[in-house]
Each structure stands twice: as C-alpha cells, then as structure tokens.
Motif scaffolding. Structure first.
Motif, short mmCIF file in Angstrom:
data_model
loop_
_atom_site.label_atom_id
_atom_site.label_comp_id
_atom_site.label_asym_id
_atom_site.label_seq_id
_atom_site.Cartn_x
_atom_site.Cartn_y
_atom_site.Cartn_z
N ASN A 185 0.85 -1.19 0.00
CA ASN A 185 0.00 0.00 0.00
C ASN A 185 0.89 1.25 0.00
OD1 ASN A 185 0.88 -0.07 2.56
ND2 ASN A 185 -1.14 -0.26 3.54
N ASN A 186 2.03 1.07 -0.64
CA ASN A 186 2.98 2.17 -0.76
C ASN A 186 2.76 2.86 -2.11
OD1 ASN A 186 5.16 3.87 -0.55
ND2 ASN A 186 6.65 2.33 -1.21
N LEU A 187 2.07 4.00 -2.07
CA LEU A 187 1.71 4.67 -3.32
C LEU A 187 2.83 5.59 -3.81
CD1 LEU A 187 -0.59 5.12 -5.42
CD2 LEU A 187 -1.32 7.07 -4.04
N GLU A 218 5.98 -5.05 -6.07
CA GLU A 218 4.62 -4.90 -5.53
C GLU A 218 4.23 -3.42 -5.37
OE1 GLU A 218 6.96 -6.84 -4.23
OE2 GLU A 218 7.17 -6.60 -2.06
N ASP A 219 5.21 -2.56 -5.06
CA ASP A 219 4.90 -1.12 -4.95
C ASP A 219 4.57 -0.54 -6.32
OD1 ASP A 219 5.45 -1.41 -2.30
OD2 ASP A 219 7.27 -0.19 -2.27
N LEU A 220 5.31 -0.99 -7.34
CA LEU A 220 5.05 -0.52 -8.71
C LEU A 220 3.66 -0.96 -9.16
CD1 LEU A 220 8.53 -1.45 -10.25
CD2 LEU A 220 7.71 0.89 -9.86
N CYS A 221 3.34 -2.25 -8.92
CA CYS A 221 2.03 -2.78 -9.33
C CYS A 221 0.90 -2.06 -8.60
CB CYS A 221 1.95 -4.28 -9.04
SG CYS A 221 3.06 -5.25 -10.07
N TYR A 222 1.08 -1.87 -7.30
CA TYR A 222 0.05 -1.18 -6.50
C TYR A 222 -0.18 0.23 -7.04
CZ TYR A 222 -2.19 1.20 -2.60
OH TYR A 222 -3.05 1.94 -1.84
N SER A 223 0.90 0.94 -7.28
CA SER A 223 0.79 2.35 -7.68
C SER A 223 0.22 2.48 -9.09
CB SER A 223 2.17 3.02 -7.61
OG SER A 223 2.69 2.87 -6.31
N LEU A 224 0.62 1.58 -9.97
CA LEU A 224 0.11 1.64 -11.35
C LEU A 224 -1.39 1.39 -11.36
CD1 LEU A 224 0.71 1.82 -14.41
CD2 LEU A 224 0.96 -0.66 -14.40
N GLY A 252 -15.46 -6.62 -19.70
CA GLY A 252 -14.16 -6.60 -20.37
C GLY A 252 -13.16 -7.39 -19.53
N GLY A 253 -12.06 -7.77 -20.13
CA GLY A 253 -11.08 -8.62 -19.45
C GLY A 253 -10.58 -8.05 -18.14
N VAL A 254 -10.41 -6.72 -18.06
CA VAL A 254 -9.86 -6.11 -16.84
C VAL A 254 -10.91 -6.08 -15.72
CG1 VAL A 254 -8.59 -4.10 -15.94
CG2 VAL A 254 -8.24 -4.81 -18.28
N ALA A 255 -12.18 -6.37 -16.06
CA ALA A 255 -13.22 -6.49 -15.03
C ALA A 255 -12.91 -7.63 -14.06
CB ALA A 255 -14.59 -6.70 -15.67
N CYS A 256 -12.04 -8.56 -14.48
CA CYS A 256 -11.64 -9.67 -13.60
C CYS A 256 -10.70 -9.20 -12.50
CB CYS A 256 -10.94 -10.76 -14.40
SG CYS A 256 -11.94 -11.41 -15.75
N SER A 257 -10.16 -7.99 -12.62
CA SER A 257 -9.20 -7.50 -11.62
C SER A 257 -9.90 -7.22 -10.30
CB SER A 257 -8.54 -6.20 -12.13
OG SER A 257 -7.99 -5.48 -11.04
N LYS A 258 -9.42 -7.89 -9.27
CA LYS A 258 -9.99 -7.68 -7.92
C LYS A 258 -9.72 -6.25 -7.44
CE LYS A 258 -11.39 -11.97 -7.00
NZ LYS A 258 -12.49 -12.12 -7.96
N ALA A 259 -8.60 -5.70 -7.87
CA ALA A 259 -8.27 -4.33 -7.46
C ALA A 259 -9.26 -3.34 -8.08
CB ALA A 259 -6.84 -4.00 -7.90
N LEU A 260 -9.58 -3.53 -9.37
CA LEU A 260 -10.56 -2.64 -10.02
C LEU A 260 -11.93 -2.81 -9.37
CD1 LEU A 260 -11.25 -0.58 -12.25
CD2 LEU A 260 -11.76 -2.52 -13.75
N GLN A 261 -12.31 -4.05 -9.13
CA GLN A 261 -13.62 -4.31 -8.49
C GLN A 261 -13.71 -3.61 -7.14
OE1 GLN A 261 -14.01 -8.59 -8.24
NE2 GLN A 261 -13.97 -8.86 -10.47
N LYS A 262 -12.61 -3.69 -6.36
CA LYS A 262 -12.60 -3.08 -5.02
C LYS A 262 -12.75 -1.56 -5.10
CE LYS A 262 -9.54 -2.94 -0.93
NZ LYS A 262 -8.82 -1.67 -0.98
N MET A 263 -12.00 -0.96 -6.02
CA MET A 263 -12.04 0.51 -6.10
C MET A 263 -13.38 1.03 -6.63
SD MET A 263 -8.10 1.34 -7.14
CE MET A 263 -8.32 3.11 -7.17
N ILE A 264 -13.95 0.34 -7.61
CA ILE A 264 -15.25 0.77 -8.15
C ILE A 264 -16.35 0.51 -7.09
CG2 ILE A 264 -16.99 0.42 -9.97
CD1 ILE A 264 -14.55 1.75 -11.11
N GLN A 265 -16.21 -0.59 -6.35
CA GLN A 265 -17.18 -0.89 -5.29
C GLN A 265 -17.18 0.22 -4.23
OE1 GLN A 265 -19.47 -3.50 -4.80
NE2 GLN A 265 -20.08 -2.30 -3.02
N GLU A 266 -15.99 0.68 -3.84
CA GLU A 266 -15.90 1.74 -2.83
C GLU A 266 -16.59 3.01 -3.33
OE1 GLU A 266 -11.74 0.09 -0.88
OE2 GLU A 266 -11.69 1.96 -2.02
N MET A 267 -16.40 3.33 -4.60
CA MET A 267 -17.06 4.51 -5.17
C MET A 267 -18.58 4.32 -5.18
SD MET A 267 -18.60 5.62 -8.14
CE MET A 267 -18.06 4.57 -9.48
#
Ligand code: FE2
Length: 325
Positions: A185-187, A218-224, A252-267
């Motif tokens: 969680n190092n942005l 992991e910091d690069l992946c998190y931040s990207l 779309g294929g990126v809809a499988c990303s748990k990170a995207l799902q989490k961020m859109i869910q929070e919004m």
C-alpha cells in the motif's frame, strides 16, 4: 433456437453456443499468448485459422449438438484487429451459407455490455468496459449506447500488459499485477491524467517504466493500478452523477481485476449505486457473448446480408443503432 457466436477481434478465437433463454451450452476458446512482444496481426490470423476447427468441434461436443441444429450464426464484425476479425467473419459467412441460416454481424463492445446485463440482471447501468484495447465508460441514452468517457491513447489492459512486459512478466500480465496490488500500500506518485471525461494512460506507462528498477515490484504494481483505476472510478462517478443512473456494470477482461472491483465498489458505496460484475468467462473476449447479442438482435429483426458483412475495424459503440431496448 440455437445461436453459434464467433469471436475473433484480438488474441482470442472463441465459439459459444446459446439457446434462446441465454443458457450457455458451450463457450470454448483458444487464446494466443506470448512471452515477449505484443500482438502481431499476421500471427493472430494464423493462430485463429489454425485453431478454428478445433474450437468449433470442442464447442459442438460440449453443447452436445450437431452443426445442423444451429439456427443462427453471429460474429464480431468490429471493432478489432483486421487480420483477426477477417478469420471470424470468413468462417461465419461460410457456416451461414452451408447451413442456410441467417447471419448477424455484431458490435463486439455492445456484445460485452448486453452479455454482462443479461447475466448480472442489471437493468440500466453505467458500463465500465475495461479491456486490452478498449476503455470506455458507457450509458444508454436516447436510442444509443453513449460513450461518456474513453481512453485517448491505449486501453487499460494494454497499459498493464506493456508494463508487465517491461518487468518480464509475460503476456497477459494483468492477473500477476493484480496479485501484487494486494501485497503493498505504498503509493508512488504517478501522472494522473483525466482530461474532461476522457483518460490518457501513455504518460503513466512512460513514468513507471523510468522508475521500474527503483522500487519493489509490488509497490510498482500497487501504484500503477491504484492510479489508473482511480482515473476510471472518477469518470464513472461523474457519468453516474450526470445521468442519475444507479447501477454500474463492470465488463471486459480487466473487469476480472480484484483491485478494479474493489475501487469501483468503494465509489459505488459512497454514491449509493449498485455494482454488477460480469463473471470472468463472460467478461473476457468469448463467443457466448457474441451469440447472446446475436439472439437479441435477431429477435429485434436484425440480419446481416453477406454483401454487408465486411468487417469494420473502427466500429464504435455509439455507431450502433440500438433497436432492441
Ligand atoms: Fe473485448
């Protein structure tokens, strides 16, 4: 009624068989993956030609039907990579003529939307269509799927895959980056470029490539992911506010990303909107979604004459006349 749908816009040759109640009898595919380099159009076409019969046989076997029982052929007419699209279109024309059944060329992006809606039972969503080549925020208004915002350069999936290649993750890199997202969680501060309602990702890729050796993976992946998905969430939130819609559909294929799902869910929680997530097998490029769209359009009276069945590499979501809603 049985519809056979053929998908061949990019790296996947997919064949789905669907009945008129949208039961998926088969959804088989073969995807070209590479360790190095991107998608080479000629290699895609060679792959799709080589695998077509194999995927078709597997789909018929899985559905336990014979070709003679197919009542309708649907295919992706665009948008996509020309060489790849032509394989699906040629096969679709041949099957339609051989079986003497109607042909329907469908818009690939609209098929993603309708298949997602059919499966999640969402009614009138703002759609986040996030894939390799496409990133669009879409909503239905006045007879068309309007694109409220979209990428001005590369698709979000291509951004992730390009970065993955830079650090030797192979293709597709998205799932591996997604795993790494949850280890940090190092942005690291990266360019955040929302332009009006549109998005631009190429500056982000340049910036992260420059610092790829300075930080843990992991910091690069998190931040990207955090930066690019926050951009998508912002535009989606504004589309919700503008239209007053109360649903968001991820596909779309990126809809499988748990990170995207989490961020859109929070919004969505903050906006009191409901999030619908297309299941992975239907969210990635696949033949079943093309077959679903085929049945929807056939029921609305649409058919594609052979003479009008040429592929359209730049077929936009908002060019489709929606006569079924
Ligand atoms: Fe797609």
């Amino acid at each position: 009624m049985l519809c056979l749908g053929i998908e061949s816009t990019a790296h996947t040759i997919g064949i789905g068989i669907i009945d008129s109640d949208f039961n998926i009898l088969a959804n088989e595919k073969d995807t070209l993956t590479t360790e190095k380099g991107g998608l080479v159009p000629k290699e895609l076409a060679d792959h799709h030609y080589e695998k077509f019969i194999y995927v078709l046989k597997k789909a018929l076997q899985k559905a336990n039907v014979s070709l003679k029982e197919i009542d309708l052929i649907a295919f992706s007419i665009g948008p996509g990579i020309g060489n790849a699209l032509k394989v699906g279109a040629t096969a679709a024309r041949a099957l339609s003529l051989k079986l003497n059944v109607p042909l329907i060329g469908v818009n690939h992006c609209v098929a993603h939307i309708e298949a997602g809606k059919a499966f999640t039972k969402s009614k009138d969503p703002i759609v986040v269509y996030a894939s390799g080549a496409n990133t669009q925020i879409i909503g239905f208004q006045k007879g068309k799927y309007r694109v409220f915002g979209e990428t001005l350069d590369t698709g979000i999936g291509n951004l992730l895959d390009s970065f993955g290649r830079e650090i030797g993750m192979g293709f597709p890199a998205g799932p591996k980056i997604d795993e790494n997202y949850f280890k940090s969680n190092n942005l690291i501060e990266l360019p955040y470029s929302v332009k009006g309602m549109d998005l631009a990702f190429s500056g982000l890729l340049t910036a992260i490539t420059k610092i790829k050796n300075k930080y843990p993976v992991e910091d690069l992946c998190y931040s990207l992911m955090h930066t690019s998905f926050a951009m998508i969430a912002e535009v989606t939130e504004r589309a919700l506010a503008h239209t007053g819609k109360k649903e968001v559909l991820l596909t779309g294929g990126v809809a499988c990303s748990k990170a995207l799902q989490k961020m859109i869910q929070e919004m969505c929680v903050e906006r009191k909107a409901k999030l619908f997530i297309t299941p992975p097998a239907l969210a990635v490029d696949n033949g079943a979604m093309i077959a679903i769209q085929g049945i929807i359009e056939f029921n609305a009276g649409n058919k594609t004459k052979i003479i009008n069945s040429a592929i359209n590499q730049r077929f936009r979501t908002d060019d489709v006349k929606v006569n079924w809603i």
